[in-house]
Structures are given as structure tokens and as C-alpha cells.
Design a protein around this motif. Structure first.
Motif, mmCIF file in Angstrom:
data_model
loop_
_atom_site.group_PDB
_atom_site.id
_atom_site.type_symbol
_atom_site.label_atom_id
_atom_site.label_comp_id
_atom_site.label_asym_id
_atom_site.label_seq_id
_atom_site.Cartn_x
_atom_site.Cartn_y
_atom_site.Cartn_z
ATOM 1 N N PHE A 275 95.773 39.475 39.162
ATOM 2 C CA PHE A 275 96.557 40.792 37.430
ATOM 3 C C PHE A 275 96.447 39.478 36.612
ATOM 4 O O PHE A 275 96.488 39.941 35.404
ATOM 5 C CB PHE A 275 97.490 41.880 38.174
ATOM 6 N N ARG A 276 97.395 38.485 37.513
ATOM 7 C CA ARG A 276 97.474 37.988 36.139
ATOM 8 C C ARG A 276 96.553 37.318 35.212
ATOM 9 O O ARG A 276 96.214 37.634 33.548
ATOM 10 C CB ARG A 276 98.008 36.613 36.888
ATOM 11 N N ALA A 277 95.238 36.697 36.278
ATOM 12 C CA ALA A 277 94.274 36.991 34.981
ATOM 13 C C ALA A 277 93.569 38.076 34.330
ATOM 14 O O ALA A 277 93.007 37.934 33.056
ATOM 15 C CB ALA A 277 93.216 36.062 36.068
ATOM 16 N N PHE A 278 93.399 39.402 35.020
ATOM 17 C CA PHE A 278 93.261 40.426 34.096
ATOM 18 C C PHE A 278 94.347 40.546 33.177
ATOM 19 O O PHE A 278 93.783 40.942 32.003
ATOM 20 C CB PHE A 278 93.391 42.061 35.288
ATOM 21 N N HIS A 279 95.198 40.466 33.190
ATOM 22 C CA HIS A 279 96.268 40.723 32.077
ATOM 23 C C HIS A 279 96.147 39.497 31.093
ATOM 24 O O HIS A 279 96.292 40.679 29.681
ATOM 25 C CB HIS A 279 98.085 41.001 32.822
ATOM 26 N N LYS A 280 95.972 38.546 31.066
ATOM 27 C CA LYS A 280 95.725 37.965 29.977
ATOM 28 C C LYS A 280 94.726 38.112 28.970
ATOM 29 O O LYS A 280 94.872 38.179 27.704
ATOM 30 C CB LYS A 280 94.988 36.468 30.465
ATOM 31 N N ASN A 281 93.676 39.569 29.235
ATOM 32 C CA ASN A 281 92.044 40.023 28.268
ATOM 33 C C ASN A 281 93.069 41.632 28.186
ATOM 34 O O ASN A 281 92.448 42.036 27.346
ATOM 35 C CB ASN A 281 90.827 39.739 29.186
ATOM 36 N N HIS A 282 93.790 42.113 29.492
ATOM 37 C CA HIS A 282 95.039 43.260 28.833
ATOM 38 C C HIS A 282 95.826 43.456 29.125
ATOM 39 O O HIS A 282 96.235 43.488 29.826
ATOM 40 C CB HIS A 282 93.901 43.945 30.308
ATOM 41 N N PRO A 283 96.619 43.072 27.808
ATOM 42 C CA PRO A 283 98.069 42.657 27.202
ATOM 43 C C PRO A 283 98.574 44.357 27.893
ATOM 44 O O PRO A 283 99.796 43.978 28.221
ATOM 45 C CB PRO A 283 97.771 41.556 26.490
ATOM 46 N N GLU A 284 97.739 45.277 27.617
ATOM 47 C CA GLU A 284 98.580 46.254 27.896
ATOM 48 C C GLU A 284 98.830 46.794 28.954
ATOM 49 O O GLU A 284 98.993 48.161 29.273
ATOM 50 C CB GLU A 284 97.840 47.576 27.014
#
Length: 105
Positions: free
Chosen positions: A75-84
Motif C-alpha cells: 500500500f505504501r508503494a501504491f499510495h505514492k502514485n495514488h495519494p487519494e
């Protein structure tokens, strides 16, 4: 020698694997997990705080074999590209001593 009257599995994939591994002569029943929408229906949609967010949910028993550490890292890696996005989780374990096994050493 037959030990069981039947085997219940949680997915078509589970049933296929058992058949491919040679399980014969025992009925395999697939019972899919899900929510009965007639019993558990939405009460008006998402709360306002989540309305504009991409919600990623992870639930289950909190223990090492469930890999919550990998969920958090992914999720940490995913969140970098999807801050929403937001990680919403419901992890629980009724045996408190198990929480210690999940802490970093």
C-alpha cells in the motif's frame, strides 16, 4: 481408503487443484464467500470522509502468516502514485500474545 464423505473448498481454484493432484472418489463442494446483500445492504453509500477516496480494504486475523506487513508495504508503494487512496483495515486476533509475534525483532 476413504477418510471423508466430502470436501468443502472456498474457490473453484481449490477444487481444481485437488482434482489435478489426483483426488478422486470424494465429492468436492465449492462454497464461495461473500455478502448476502439482502441481509447486509448499504445505508446510503460511503461516509463523506471516504467519498472522494480510493479505499483499499484488508481484513482478517492479525498474524504473521496473513502477511499484513506485505499489505502495508504494498500500500505504501501504491499510495505514492495514488495519494487519494486510503488503507482501511480490520485486523484482529483474540489471543493477545500473538500480537507480540507480529512485532519487528
Amino acid at each position: 481408503e476413504k477418510h471423508f464423505d466430502a470436501i468443502i473448498v472456498g474457490s473453484a481454484w481449490n477444487a481444481q487443484v485437488l482434482k489435478e493432484k489426483g483426488l478422486r472418489g470424494i465429492p468436492i463442494h465449492t462454497v464461495l464467500q461473500g455478502v448476502n446483500a439482502s441481509l447486509f445492504a448499504s445505508r446510503g453509500g460511503r461516509p463523506d470522509a471516504l467519498r472522494e477516496r480510493l479505499v483499499v480494504f484488508s481484513g482478517g486475523k492479525f498474524e504473521v502468516r496473513k502477511a499484513q506487513d506485505i499489505v502495508v508495504a504494498a500500500f505504501r508503494a501504491f499510495h505514492k502514485n495514488h495519494p487519494e487512496s486510503i488503507l482501511l483495515f480490520a485486523w484482529h486476533n483474540p489471543w493477545p500474545i500473538r500480537w507480540l509475534a507480529c512485532s519487528p525483532t
